[in-house]
Scaffold this motif. Structure first.
Motif, PDB file in Angstrom:
ATOM      1  N   SER A   1       0.642  -0.852   0.039  1.00 17.88           N
ATOM      2  CA  SER A   1       0.146  -0.117  -0.103  1.00 17.88           C
ATOM      3  C   SER A   1       0.749   1.249   0.059  1.00 17.88           C
ATOM      4  O   SER A   1       0.192   2.695  -1.109  1.00 17.88           O
ATOM      5  N   PHE A   2       2.036   1.076   0.382  1.00 17.04           N
ATOM      6  CA  PHE A   2       2.982   2.573   0.347  1.00 17.04           C
ATOM      7  C   PHE A   2       3.058   2.284  -0.888  1.00 17.04           C
ATOM      8  O   PHE A   2       3.354   3.754  -1.736  1.00 17.04           O
ATOM      9  N   ILE A   3       4.096   0.919  -1.446  1.00 19.09           N
ATOM     10  CA  ILE A   3       4.030   1.291  -3.245  1.00 19.09           C
ATOM     11  C   ILE A   3       2.790   2.494  -4.008  1.00 19.09           C
ATOM     12  O   ILE A   3       3.247   3.159  -4.832  1.00 19.09           O
ATOM     13  N   ALA A   4       1.202   1.419  -3.512  1.00 18.35           N
ATOM     14  CA  ALA A   4       0.482   2.241  -4.511  1.00 18.35           C
ATOM     15  C   ALA A   4       0.574   3.433  -4.020  1.00 18.35           C
ATOM     16  O   ALA A   4      -0.299   4.425  -4.602  1.00 18.35           O
ATOM     17  N   GLY A   5       0.241   4.280  -2.812  1.00 22.67           N
ATOM     18  CA  GLY A   5       0.831   5.462  -2.301  1.00 22.67           C
ATOM     19  C   GLY A   5       1.470   6.533  -2.919  1.00 22.67           C
ATOM     20  O   GLY A   5       0.909   7.141  -3.545  1.00 22.67           O
ATOM     21  N   ARG A   6       2.583   6.114  -3.841  1.00 16.98           N
ATOM     22  CA  ARG A   6       3.781   6.706  -3.967  1.00 16.98           C
ATOM     23  C   ARG A   6       2.840   6.629  -5.681  1.00 16.98           C
ATOM     24  O   ARG A   6       3.443   7.688  -5.916  1.00 16.98           O
ATOM     25  N   VAL A   7       2.713   5.558  -6.077  1.00 14.15           N
ATOM     26  CA  VAL A   7       2.304   6.083  -7.691  1.00 14.15           C
ATOM     27  C   VAL A   7       0.606   6.494  -7.862  1.00 14.15           C
ATOM     28  O   VAL A   7       1.421   7.558  -8.721  1.00 14.15           O
ATOM     29  N   ALA A   8       0.092   7.070  -6.455  1.00 16.38           N
ATOM     30  CA  ALA A   8      -0.975   7.174  -6.370  1.00 16.38           C
ATOM     31  C   ALA A   8      -0.396   9.688  -6.602  1.00 16.38           C
ATOM     32  O   ALA A   8      -0.911   9.850  -7.010  1.00 16.38           O
TER      33      ALA A   8
ATOM     34  N   GLY B   1       4.619   6.572   4.629  1.00 16.51           N
ATOM     35  CA  GLY B   1       3.974   5.871   4.745  1.00 16.51           C
ATOM     36  C   GLY B   1       2.617   6.924   3.679  1.00 16.51           C
ATOM     37  O   GLY B   1       2.772   7.159   3.366  1.00 16.51           O
ATOM     38  N   ASN B   2       1.312   6.805   4.116  1.00 16.25           N
ATOM     39  CA  ASN B   2       0.161   8.061   3.187  1.00 16.25           C
ATOM     40  C   ASN B   2      -0.437   8.500   3.461  1.00 16.25           C
ATOM     41  O   ASN B   2      -1.984   9.233   3.147  1.00 16.25           O
ATOM     42  N   LEU B   3      -0.038   9.197   4.871  1.00 19.20           N
ATOM     43  CA  LEU B   3      -0.957  10.196   5.452  1.00 19.20           C
ATOM     44  C   LEU B   3      -0.317  11.359   4.759  1.00 19.20           C
ATOM     45  O   LEU B   3      -1.526  12.063   4.484  1.00 19.20           O
ATOM     46  N   THR B   4       0.619  11.729   4.011  1.00 21.49           N
ATOM     47  CA  THR B   4       0.945  12.542   3.261  1.00 21.49           C
ATOM     48  C   THR B   4       0.442  12.652   2.114  1.00 21.49           C
ATOM     49  O   THR B   4      -0.154  13.471   0.926  1.00 21.49           O
ATOM     50  N   VAL B   5       0.239  11.319   1.459  1.00 23.67           N
ATOM     51  CA  VAL B   5       0.064  11.024   0.379  1.00 23.67           C
ATOM     52  C   VAL B   5      -1.753  10.991  -0.061  1.00 23.67           C
ATOM     53  O   VAL B   5      -2.052  11.785  -1.045  1.00 23.67           O
ATOM     54  N   VAL B   6      -2.754  10.467   0.905  1.00 26.64           N
ATOM     55  CA  VAL B   6      -3.981  11.099   0.818  1.00 26.64           C
ATOM     56  C   VAL B   6      -4.302  12.210   0.609  1.00 26.64           C
ATOM     57  O   VAL B   6      -5.624  12.909   0.424  1.00 26.64           O
ATOM     58  N   GLY B   7      -3.393  13.560   1.000  1.00 26.05           N
ATOM     59  CA  GLY B   7      -3.824  14.893   1.798  1.00 26.05           C
ATOM     60  C   GLY B   7      -3.906  15.352  -0.262  1.00 26.05           C
ATOM     61  O   GLY B   7      -4.728  17.050  -0.001  1.00 26.05           O
ATOM     62  N   ARG B   8      -3.220  14.448  -1.449  1.00 26.40           N
ATOM     63  CA  ARG B   8      -3.648  15.126  -1.832  1.00 26.40           C
ATOM     64  C   ARG B   8      -3.810  14.054  -3.359  1.00 26.40           C
ATOM     65  O   ARG B   8      -3.580  13.968  -4.703  1.00 26.40           O
TER      66      ARG B   8
ATOM     67  N   GLU C   1      -7.508  10.675  -7.537  1.00 26.70           N
ATOM     68  CA  GLU C   1      -8.422   9.366  -7.623  1.00 26.70           C
ATOM     69  C   GLU C   1      -9.671   9.134  -6.650  1.00 26.70           C
ATOM     70  O   GLU C   1      -8.773   9.273  -5.699  1.00 26.70           O
ATOM     71  N   PRO C   2     -10.848   8.767  -6.855  1.00 31.80           N
ATOM     72  CA  PRO C   2     -11.574   7.888  -6.101  1.00 31.80           C
ATOM     73  C   PRO C   2     -10.768   6.731  -5.346  1.00 31.80           C
ATOM     74  O   PRO C   2     -10.033   6.377  -5.985  1.00 31.80           O
ATOM     75  N   ALA C   3     -11.449   6.997  -3.930  1.00 30.53           N
ATOM     76  CA  ALA C   3      -9.969   5.901  -3.532  1.00 30.53           C
ATOM     77  C   ALA C   3     -10.544   4.917  -2.350  1.00 30.53           C
ATOM     78  O   ALA C   3     -11.616   5.497  -1.983  1.00 30.53           O
ATOM     79  N   LEU C   4     -10.922   3.656  -2.474  1.00 26.81           N
ATOM     80  CA  LEU C   4     -11.370   2.927  -0.903  1.00 26.81           C
ATOM     81  C   LEU C   4      -9.841   2.144  -0.305  1.00 26.81           C
ATOM     82  O   LEU C   4      -8.868   1.508  -0.705  1.00 26.81           O
ATOM     83  N   PHE C   5     -10.818   2.710   1.699  1.00 27.65           N
ATOM     84  CA  PHE C   5      -9.469   1.890   2.375  1.00 27.65           C
ATOM     85  C   PHE C   5     -10.079   0.796   2.852  1.00 27.65           C
ATOM     86  O   PHE C   5     -11.334   0.525   3.065  1.00 27.65           O
ATOM     87  N   LEU C   6      -9.129  -0.428   2.535  1.00 30.46           N
ATOM     88  CA  LEU C   6      -9.702  -1.089   3.363  1.00 30.46           C
ATOM     89  C   LEU C   6      -8.716  -1.939   4.426  1.00 30.46           C
ATOM     90  O   LEU C   6      -8.140  -2.105   4.397  1.00 30.46           O
TER      91      LEU C   6
END
Length: 282
Positions: A152-159, A203-210, A213-218
């Motif tokens: 999920s860290f990798i996916a976040g970087r791609v996003a 981690g994804n805290l800084t990622v989600v603030g930017r 795209e639609p996002a699903l958290f699971l």
């Protein structure tokens, strides 16, 4: 996911009063595996086609495109620390068995039959390179990115570097500091924890603030590796409109079970509907 080693180190150090150093090797531990061959799986439901992607440093990354009839989109999946395609492909495929998508999965560098030295930054760079390759190879087909745990860290970087059609963050974390703190629990008061600089702030805290795209958290309700509260915090912090984000906490599920639930299948269908709506507007 072998991140439990961090907790094991903490427990051992309680007796000695040591300083616990959390390094990349605690979160990224390569495992050997085999190449995936062309063929069919799940009584012919899936057709596996081997693929390879050349990383920026020349390392060849191996994987496969798993296609099935009726697919309306593809999912690029980044597995966690313990993920090896030859062992775990069918586990992931079963999670998507009844949703109309293809799956594209590759082993991380140093994992499976892949060569290359592993580091978190190298996995991040590979993730973007893999995404660009898959995007170019499947023009016109919506492409979701799904990352589990370290994946999920990798996916976040791609996003953070590309505009995706949709993002799935499963069993994810806000920051490595918070991840380690929550895993250690009360034991963190008995030892001194030092996190390597390469892991600090990841981690994804800084990622989600930017996000754009639609996002699903699971996450699983009983996940003891990535505390569900971190997924909830990320969901709240996600910058997209409320209609473009969804949080699913699967009752009774642990770190590995959340995607094998009706709630997840429904979530994927919701995400596909959001993607199709966005494309209709464009």
């Amino acid at each position: 996911m072998r991140t439990r080693i961090v907790l094991a180190l903490l427990l051992a150090s309680v007796l000695s009063g040591c300083v616990v150093r959390v390094a990349e090797q605690n979160l990224i531990r390569p495992r050997a595996g085999e190449l995936v061959s062309a063929g069919t799986l799940d009584e012919g439901r899936w057709v596996a086609t081997p693929i390879s992607v050349k990383a920026a440093d020349g390392t060849t990354l191996q994987g496969a495109h798993f296609s099935k009839s009726g697919s309306v989109a593809a999912v690029l999946y980044f597995g966690g620390n313990g993920f090896v395609l030859s062992e775990h492909a069918e586990f992931v495929l079963s999670a998507y068995r009844d949703t109309p998508v293809d799956l594209i999965m590759l082993d991380h560098r140093g994992y499976g039959a892949n060569q290359g030295a592993t580091s978190l930054e190298a996995l991040f760079e590979d993730g973007v390179q893999i995404y660009d390759h898959v995007r170019a190879a499947n023009p016109g087909m919506p492409l979701l990115v799904h990352g589990h745990s370290i994946g999920s860290f990798i996916a976040g970087r791609v996003a953070s570097e590309r505009r995706l059609d949709g993002l799935i963050l499963e069993s994810t974390a806000t920051t490595t500091e918070e991840w380690v703190r929550r895993m250690a629990g009360w034991k963190r008061f008995l030892v001194r924890i030092r996190i390597d600089q390469h892991l600090q702030g990841q981690g994804n805290l800084t990622v989600v603030g930017r996000l754009d795209e639609p996002a699903l958290f699971l996450v699983g309700e009983k996940d003891e590796v990535t505390d569900p509260e971190m997924a909830e915090e990320l969901f709240v912090a996600a910058s997209v409109p409320a209609a473009d984000k969804r949080l699913i906490v699967v009752p009774g599920a642990d770190h590995m079970q959340a995607s094998h639930s009706k709630q997840f299948a429904d979530g994927v269908r919701w995400l596909l509907a959001r993607v199709q709506k966005d494309q209709a507007i464009d």
